[in-house]
Design a protein around this motif. Structure first.
Motif, PDB file in Angstrom:
ATOM      1  N   ASP A 199      -4.609   8.906  13.806  1.00  0.00           N
ATOM      2  CA  ASP A 199      -4.438   7.753  12.939  1.00  0.00           C
ATOM      3  C   ASP A 199      -4.490   6.446  13.736  1.00  0.00           C
ATOM      4  O   ASP A 199      -4.209   6.413  14.941  1.00  0.00           O
ATOM      5  N   HIS A 200      -4.829   5.368  13.037  1.00  0.00           N
ATOM      6  CA  HIS A 200      -4.711   4.023  13.600  1.00  0.00           C
ATOM      7  C   HIS A 200      -3.265   3.576  13.358  1.00  0.00           C
ATOM      8  O   HIS A 200      -2.789   3.601  12.219  1.00  0.00           O
ATOM      9  N   ALA A 208      -3.249  -0.905   4.229  1.00  0.00           N
ATOM     10  CA  ALA A 208      -2.746   0.205   5.044  1.00  0.00           C
ATOM     11  C   ALA A 208      -2.395   1.400   4.160  1.00  0.00           C
ATOM     12  O   ALA A 208      -1.957   1.239   3.018  1.00  0.00           O
ATOM     13  N   ASP A 209      -2.585   2.594   4.703  1.00  0.00           N
ATOM     14  CA  ASP A 209      -2.235   3.801   3.957  1.00  0.00           C
ATOM     15  C   ASP A 209      -0.723   3.999   3.885  1.00  0.00           C
ATOM     16  O   ASP A 209      -0.198   4.492   2.890  1.00  0.00           O
ATOM     17  N   ARG A 210      -0.047   3.630   4.980  1.00  0.00           N
ATOM     18  CA  ARG A 210       1.408   3.787   5.010  1.00  0.00           C
ATOM     19  C   ARG A 210       2.023   2.554   5.650  1.00  0.00           C
ATOM     20  O   ARG A 210       1.546   2.078   6.685  1.00  0.00           O
ATOM     21  N   ARG A 211       3.103   2.064   5.040  1.00  0.00           N
ATOM     22  CA  ARG A 211       3.890   0.945   5.568  1.00  0.00           C
ATOM     23  C   ARG A 211       5.313   1.456   5.688  1.00  0.00           C
ATOM     24  O   ARG A 211       6.015   1.622   4.671  1.00  0.00           O
ATOM     25  N   VAL A 212       5.744   1.724   6.901  1.00  0.00           N
ATOM     26  CA  VAL A 212       6.972   2.477   7.144  1.00  0.00           C
ATOM     27  C   VAL A 212       8.001   1.588   7.839  1.00  0.00           C
ATOM     28  O   VAL A 212       7.746   1.082   8.939  1.00  0.00           O
ATOM     29  N   HIS A 213       9.158   1.417   7.215  1.00  0.00           N
ATOM     30  CA  HIS A 213      10.268   0.686   7.827  1.00  0.00           C
ATOM     31  C   HIS A 213      11.326   1.687   8.304  1.00  0.00           C
ATOM     32  O   HIS A 213      11.769   2.539   7.525  1.00  0.00           O
ATOM     33  N   LEU A 214      11.743   1.572   9.553  1.00  0.00           N
ATOM     34  CA  LEU A 214      12.903   2.309  10.045  1.00  0.00           C
ATOM     35  C   LEU A 214      14.087   1.356  10.071  1.00  0.00           C
ATOM     36  O   LEU A 214      13.996   0.258  10.649  1.00  0.00           O
ATOM     37  N   VAL A 215      15.204   1.769   9.468  1.00  0.00           N
ATOM     38  CA  VAL A 215      16.369   0.894   9.350  1.00  0.00           C
ATOM     39  C   VAL A 215      17.645   1.704   9.528  1.00  0.00           C
ATOM     40  O   VAL A 215      17.674   2.906   9.285  1.00  0.00           O
ATOM     41  N   VAL A 223      -1.527   3.237   9.736  1.00  0.00           N
ATOM     42  CA  VAL A 223      -0.087   3.412   9.583  1.00  0.00           C
ATOM     43  C   VAL A 223       0.626   2.266  10.297  1.00  0.00           C
ATOM     44  O   VAL A 223       0.458   2.084  11.512  1.00  0.00           O
ATOM     45  N   TYR A 224       1.400   1.519   9.550  1.00  0.00           N
ATOM     46  CA  TYR A 224       2.171   0.391  10.080  1.00  0.00           C
ATOM     47  C   TYR A 224       3.634   0.804  10.141  1.00  0.00           C
ATOM     48  O   TYR A 224       4.246   1.121   9.120  1.00  0.00           O
TER      49      TYR A 224
END
Length: 543
Positions: A42-43, A257-264, A6-7
């Protein structure tokens, strides 16, 4: 158990001034998600950084009479330093103005989009807001002023490089509509879809060296132009992973990656949910899986910002009220969709009511009763009589099923203590403990920090109600008067309450890691006894 990669990223703020509490909100939210995923096995890579190459940074340095690099570095250091007062678990920080990874990656990204035929030069004239670092159409202005900053945009005319955003309207709509590119909350998703439906125009992605004051990354092959700061800044999500320098890390945290998550923040949704995905499509790279959008913090109804007269320093807040109070207010007060108005009184009230009088009161009273009634030796789930002082029994206390014991058998083989109104089995507490992990998972999966923290608070409320109903102080008097059943009921009640405290410590850890550690220490058995009761939270109203 499957371990996912998870990024998680925050936006990278302009460093034209010191940080304010609005950015602290995004940092804390990202940190909670990272800690939660790590706790689930998770990593995780939590990425942050600073946007050094903006024209507004140059102008701020000129007003301050400080060389640009010195000015940028000084303010960038203030943003990085937030990890200490806010207890952040950031894995990496990239500074776009000096990190060698960044320029190499931005140049590679430019060439990839150029190879797709999506870059071209043309003359352009338009209205430019330096605060937003973007052009506005007249129809997008509010009475001729920038809707974000309230300033009058400058009229700019020059020849720049453009990106063919219009080519990607259909694909972007399909990706968002299908959920393959997930935007939360739904209000922001609908906003993006509406923007795309209105028609996408190509946008300028460079500035003349003269207008940029010579600051920024030159356009590859065109040294008279500087790459537009948003094109530059958005690339940090890749360049920090080695795009252009280390393909192995890029594969691990982006491509595979399984998830690429941006917080904005809501003010930059267009850049992250429209421009950025289109740029990635052009370069032939995977898109983020999720874009999680938060609202603004306001003061007296006005947006808190670095350059306004209503800014709030997060470090000063922590100095005044502590890390836990600040993190808790940000997580409890800010809605999933919408803004939140900050006041010191609201922060104090929230911390005193839910932390000091809620969690703190529960832990302190439970540990105190175990010391007062059982010489600090926690009753073992199963209802065994307390170990007499000096007996030498130093065995650890096992947890009850689901974190709390539900039905406690008597030690002499008789039927378990019955469950019913007024009994000591604590079914309501047990249920709150058992529900909490799934509720936290679901709430954080929906980007709802209020609901996630409410699952923890529900345990505290249930346990405090349970203690008030059972009244252990009356049970101990009955036990001392010779009522053996009262002693067994007291052990059952104390065991339920102690396991509730332990569960609170575990489930609180992503939200308030410092406080969770204090709770865990209070509930840890050493040489057969709990530590002496010590306040977990101080009341702030006495500040």
């Amino acid at each position: 158990m499957t371990r996912h990669h998870v990024y998680i990223t925050t936006t990278i703020p302009y460093v034209n001034a010191r940080p304010h509490v609005g950015f602290a909100l995004e940092l804390v939210q990202a940190d909670v998600l990272a800690r939660h995923h790590r706790r689930r096995g998770d990593h995780v890579r939590l990425q942050a950084g600073t946007d050094d190459n903006a024209l507004k940074n140059v102008q701020a340095a000129e007003r301050a009479g400080v060389p640009v690099q010195e000015f940028v570095d000084r303010n960038a250091a203030a943003f990085v330093a937030l990890h200490r007062p806010l207890t952040l678990s950031i894995d990496d920080v990239i500074h776009t103005g000096r990190d060698p990874r960044h320029r190499a990656g931005v140049e590679r990204f430019w060439r990839a989009c150029e190879a797709s035929g999506d870059l071209y030069r043309k003359h352009y004239e338009g209205l430019y807001c330096v605060g937003c670092e973007q052009f506005y159409a007249p129809a997008d202005l509010d009475d001729g002023r920038c809707p974000e900053h309230g300033t009058t945009p400058q009229r700019v005319a020059e020849e720049n490089w453009f990106f063919r955003l219009s080519r990607y309207a259909g694909r972007l709509h399909d990706l968002i509509e299908s959920g393959r590119l997930r935007i939360e909350p739904a209000e922001r998703r609908n906003e993006v879809l509406s923007f795309i439906a209105g028609g996408l125009e190509d946008f300028s992605i460079s500035r003349s060296v003269a207008r940029a004051r010579g600051w920024g990354i030159p356009v590859p092959g065109d040294p008279g132009q500087v790459i537009y700061v948003w094109w530059d800044a958005l690339g940090n999500y890749l360049t920090a992973l080695g795009y252009g320098t280390d393909d192995a890390e890029l594969r691990r945290w982006w491509s595979a990656a399984d998830r690429r998550v941006h917080l904005v923040g809501k003010g930059v949704v267009r850049f992250h949910a429209v421009y950025w995905p289109a740029m990635l499509l052009s370069a032939g790279l995977p898109l983020p899986t999720e874009i999680l959008v938060h609202g603004y913090l306001t003061a007296d109804g006005r947006k808190i910002s670095k350059s306004s007269d209503n800014t709030v320093d997060p470090t000063a807040l922590v100095d005044a009220y502590g890390t836990d109070a600040v993190r808790w207010w940000l997580l409890r007060e800010v809605p999933r969709a919408g803004d939140a108005d900050f006041t010191h009184d609201r922060l104090i009230a929230r911390a005193d009511d839910e932390l000091a009088n809620g969690v703190g009161n529960l832990v302190n009273r439970v540990i105190s009763m175990i010391h007062r009634y059982r010489d600090g030796r926690p009753p073992v789930p199963g209802g065994r009589p307390p170990v007499p002082p000096g007996s030498g029994d130093r065995s650890p206390v096992p947890p009850g099923p689901g974190g709390c014991p539900s039905v406690l058998p008597a030690p002499d083989g008789r039927p378990p203590v019955p469950s019913g109104p007024g009994d000591c089995s604590g079914d309501e507490v047990v249920a709150a403990c058992e529900r909490a992990p799934a509720l936290v998972d679901a709430a954080l999966g929906s980007f709802d920090f209020r609901a996630a923290t409410e699952a923890v608070r529900a345990i505290v409320d249930a346990a405090n109600r349970f203690v008030n109903r059972v009244r252990p102080w009356e049970l101990v008097r009955a036990e001392r008067a010779g009522d053996g059943d009262a002693g067994r009921r007291l052990d059952a009640a104390l065991a339920v309450a102690l396991d509730a405290c332990r569960t609170v410590g575990v489930e609180l850890s992503p939200f308030l890691p410092d406080a969770a550690e204090r709770v865990a220490r209070q509930c840890a058995v050493v040489d057969g006894r709990l530590p002496a009761p010590s306040p977990v939270f101080a009341r702030l109203a006495r500040h």
